[in-house]
Design a protein around this motif. Structure first.
Motif, PDB file in Angstrom:
ATOM      1  N   LYS A  49     -16.686   9.582  41.735  1.00  0.00           N
ATOM      2  CA  LYS A  49     -16.337   8.233  42.223  1.00  0.00           C
ATOM      3  C   LYS A  49     -14.902   7.829  41.877  1.00  0.00           C
ATOM      4  O   LYS A  49     -14.337   6.937  42.511  1.00  0.00           O
ATOM      5  N   ASP A  50     -14.298   8.488  40.890  1.00  0.00           N
ATOM      6  CA  ASP A  50     -12.929   8.142  40.501  1.00  0.00           C
ATOM      7  C   ASP A  50     -11.868   9.017  41.174  1.00  0.00           C
ATOM      8  O   ASP A  50     -10.677   8.817  40.958  1.00  0.00           O
ATOM      9  N   THR A  51     -12.301  10.002  41.940  1.00  0.00           N
ATOM     10  CA  THR A  51     -11.326  10.885  42.607  1.00  0.00           C
ATOM     11  C   THR A  51     -11.440  10.778  44.132  1.00  0.00           C
ATOM     12  O   THR A  51     -10.497  10.411  44.801  1.00  0.00           O
ATOM     13  N   LYS A  52     -12.608  11.131  44.669  1.00  0.00           N
ATOM     14  CA  LYS A  52     -12.900  11.005  46.118  1.00  0.00           C
ATOM     15  C   LYS A  52     -11.862  11.697  47.005  1.00  0.00           C
ATOM     16  O   LYS A  52     -11.348  11.111  47.950  1.00  0.00           O
ATOM     17  N   PHE A  53     -11.575  12.967  46.695  1.00  0.00           N
ATOM     18  CA  PHE A  53     -10.700  13.761  47.566  1.00  0.00           C
ATOM     19  C   PHE A  53     -11.569  14.353  48.668  1.00  0.00           C
ATOM     20  O   PHE A  53     -11.994  15.509  48.609  1.00  0.00           O
TER      21      PHE A  53
END
Length: 201
Positions: A49-53
């Motif tokens: 949820k903190d990256t979402k690439f």
């Protein structure tokens, strides 16, 4: 993640054993990993949820024929939500087979086929690993550094056979000496002739 520095810290803390090196350059985060960790790292970058690439921009390779690990495989990823980019890379030997990302990013299908075609790198579990840019029966891999600039074969229309034919490359031009001087000054023999004419006048 608000900043690349925070993103780098997050990735290094969560994947500390899988990240060999990380740096921020040109407003992008560069990560170096081992090829065995590719799937784990990609899944984390895509689903956390903190990256979402969630977008794979491109897959490419770089050829270093003098190195033991000849090829560097490079993945470009984009997070639309955080407007951030990651460049992920690892090195492999010439005949190594590497994992396909087609199950995680369907767009990897054609990108991996292009890398296979241009560099001869094989992808494990790829659904349809065929050449994509060169013709049937093409020899070699054009983006390898040892591939000749002229290629091995040429395609031309034969007036005698009335069809397009493939044949070995023939360089018809005879050997010539080039002096490589500035085009504004002209070649040496023209300068010499001009100088001698000026002296006569």
């Amino acid at each position: 993640m608000n900043t690349l520095i925070e993103l780098e810290k997050k990735i290094n803390s969560e994947l500390n054993t899988k990240i060999d090196n990380s740096k921020i350059l040109h407003n992008q985060l560069y990560l170096e990993i081992d090829k065995e960790d590719l799937i784990d790292v990609i899944l984390f970058l895509k689903t956390n949820k903190d990256t979402k690439f969630k977008q794979l921009i491109d897959i490419t390779a770089v050829d270093y024929p003098e190195e033991t690990q000849r090829f560097k495989i490079v993945y470009l990823l984009l997070s639309h939500e955080f407007n951030q980019r990651i460049v992920l890379s690892y090195s492999i030997n010439e005949n190594e087979v590497i994992s396909s990302l087609t199950n995680i990013f369907p767009a990897a299908n054609w990108m991996e086929r292009e890398v296979f075609d241009m560099y001869g790198i094989n992808f494990k579990d790829h659904p349809d690993l065929r050449r994509i840019l060169t013709d049937y029966g093409f020899e070699g891999h054009p983006l390898r550094k040892d591939f000749p600039l002229t290629g091995h074969t040429e395609v031309r229309y034969s007036e005698e056979q009335k069809k397009v034919i493939n044949e070995p490359v023939k360089l018809e031009q005879n050997y010539r000496n080039f002096d490589y001087e500035s085009p504004w000054e002209g070649t040496k023999y023209i300068k010499e002739q001009t100088d001698s004419n000026d002296k006569k006048n």
